[in-house]
Design an enzyme around this catalytic site. Structure first.
Site, PDB file in Angstrom:
ATOM      1  N   ASP A  13      -0.393 -55.716  53.482  1.00 40.53           N
ATOM      2  CA  ASP A  13      -1.872 -55.950  53.366  1.00 40.53           C
ATOM      3  C   ASP A  13      -2.829 -54.922  53.971  1.00 40.53           C
ATOM      4  O   ASP A  13      -2.240 -53.988  54.678  1.00 40.53           O
ATOM      5  CB  ASP A  13      -2.111 -57.357  54.167  1.00 40.53           C
ATOM      6  CG  ASP A  13      -3.472 -57.777  54.173  1.00 40.53           C
ATOM      7  OD1 ASP A  13      -3.930 -57.862  53.067  1.00 40.53           O
ATOM      8  OD2 ASP A  13      -3.946 -58.109  55.013  1.00 40.53           O
ATOM      9  N   ASP A  24      -6.830 -55.263  54.827  1.00 40.02           N
ATOM     10  CA  ASP A  24      -7.593 -55.773  56.332  1.00 40.02           C
ATOM     11  C   ASP A  24      -6.933 -56.322  57.264  1.00 40.02           C
ATOM     12  O   ASP A  24      -6.390 -57.274  57.153  1.00 40.02           O
ATOM     13  CB  ASP A  24      -8.630 -56.675  55.623  1.00 40.02           C
ATOM     14  CG  ASP A  24      -9.559 -56.187  54.507  1.00 40.02           C
ATOM     15  OD1 ASP A  24      -9.799 -55.034  54.699  1.00 40.02           O
ATOM     16  OD2 ASP A  24     -10.042 -56.955  53.616  1.00 40.02           O
ATOM     17  N   ASP A  35      -1.556 -59.746  58.433  1.00 46.99           N
ATOM     18  CA  ASP A  35      -2.097 -60.462  59.769  1.00 46.99           C
ATOM     19  C   ASP A  35      -2.461 -61.876  59.550  1.00 46.99           C
ATOM     20  O   ASP A  35      -3.058 -62.316  60.516  1.00 46.99           O
ATOM     21  CB  ASP A  35      -3.402 -59.432  60.054  1.00 46.99           C
ATOM     22  CG  ASP A  35      -4.337 -59.602  59.166  1.00 46.99           C
ATOM     23  OD1 ASP A  35      -4.205 -59.425  57.818  1.00 46.99           O
ATOM     24  OD2 ASP A  35      -5.413 -59.873  59.466  1.00 46.99           O
TER      25      ASP A  35
END
Length: 335
Positions: A21, A23, A219
């Site tokens: 991922d 961001d 995250d």
């Protein structure tokens, strides 16, 4: 079983590809997370393939690759898979080339749909075959109204992703899911979504990397980890973005990670698995157990405390016990 996996070798040696991922994992806002460039460099040097998998449909893969390169993480266009590409492939499975598509989104989505042979239109009149919505900061009320008119008239509705929020350097902002919900409210139509947590993006990314033993890195439990689990791939939760260690403790089964690390630097480290020890779980000198529905944790290393705590809490939760984690310190592992 504790639910967490373990490896005595560096994590990048246990898996042949990382589906990463963006961001909250490699950057926050305009800045790279400090440990990310070196962590990814070490993984690449060890032979691990990297594919960046993002729910952001506003930018083209080449633009994402250039951005990562400028932040100190050299990236090729073929190492990026966006939700725009994934939803475009979904649309192409439903409609023949030349079908008319009203786009609510940015250039990344428009390019991806054009590349699969769709014809883009700017109006709900005449009614297009489909409406495809993806995030772009310039999406306006007029865009969403036009989409609503088309969907009400019979156009199929697709969304690149349903993320409600986007983390950036100023805090948390509305994501594509929040904007899609405006159109859902107006039309009553719920669109299928190609983005995480749907598993297809991760399967496409693994195929793109030619991976046999891929690992998802993210995250967010509700998108990255949930989507990786749905695809059948182990997931690494890094604690540099949305979710922290306490969130991991409380995660339902479908969102739980296989590994937990502070940041991408953990790719170069072994990840000890929790082991049963009496009425609890141990990771090196950290120990955790649930007694009368209360989590108890001891140990010197915060990350090991968290790993042991996850094993104990998940075991109890799966047995139907509502575990109290309040008052337990040294488990959030802020990066």
């Amino acid at each position: 079983m504790s639910g967490l996996l373990g490896t005595d070798q560096p994590l990048f040696a246990a898996h042949d590809a990382a589906l990463v991922d963006l961001d909250g994992v490699v950057y926050r806002g305009p800045h790279a997370i400090p440990t990310a460039p070196a962590g990814l460099d070490a993984a690449r040097e060890a032979g691990m393939s990297i594919v960046f998998v993002t729910n952001n449909a506003s930018r083209e893969p080449g633009t994402v690759a250039d951005h990562l390169t400028a932040l100190g993480m050299p990236t090729q266009t073929h190492e990026v898979l966006t939700a725009a590409q994934a939803v475009s492939r979904m649309v192409a499975e439903e409609f023949p080339a030349g079908s008319t598509i009203l786009v609510v989104g940015g250039p990344g989505l428009r390019t991806a749909l054009t590349e699969v042979g769709m014809t883009l239109v700017e109006s709900a009149d005449p009614t297009p075959d489909a409406v495809v919505q993806g995030f772009h900061p310039d999406v306006s009320w007029k865009d969403m109204a036009e989409a609503s008119y088309a969907i009400t008239a019979g156009a199929r509705f697709f969304a690149s992703n349903r993320d409600l929020t986007i983390p950036n350097d100023r805090g948390t902002a509305p994501g594509n899911g929040a904007l899609v919900n405006v159109v859902v409210t107006a039309t009553g139509v719920q669109p299928p979504s190609a983005g995480k947590p749907a598993p297809e993006m991760f399967r496409l990314a693994a195929a793109q990397a030619g991976a046999q033993r891929p690992m998802v890195i993210g995250d967010r439990l509700d998108t990255d980890l949930m989507g990786g689990n749905a695809a059948g791939f182990p997931g690494l939760l890094v604690l540099t973005g949305v979710n922290d260690g306490r969130d991991a403790l409380l995660a339902p089964a479908g969102m739980r990670p296989s590994y937990i690390g502070r940041d991408l630097g953990c790719l170069a480290h072994p990840h000890p698995a929790p082991e049963r020890d009496g009425d609890g779980w141990r990771v090196r000198n950290a120990f955790a157990r649930v007694t009368a529905a209360q989590l108890e944790v001891s140990g010197d290393v915060e990350l090991d405390r968290l790993r042991a705590a996850c094993a104990a809490t998940w075991e109890a939760a799966d047995a139907g016990i509502a575990v109290n984690v309040e008052g337990v310190t040294g488990i959030a592992v802020a990066s």
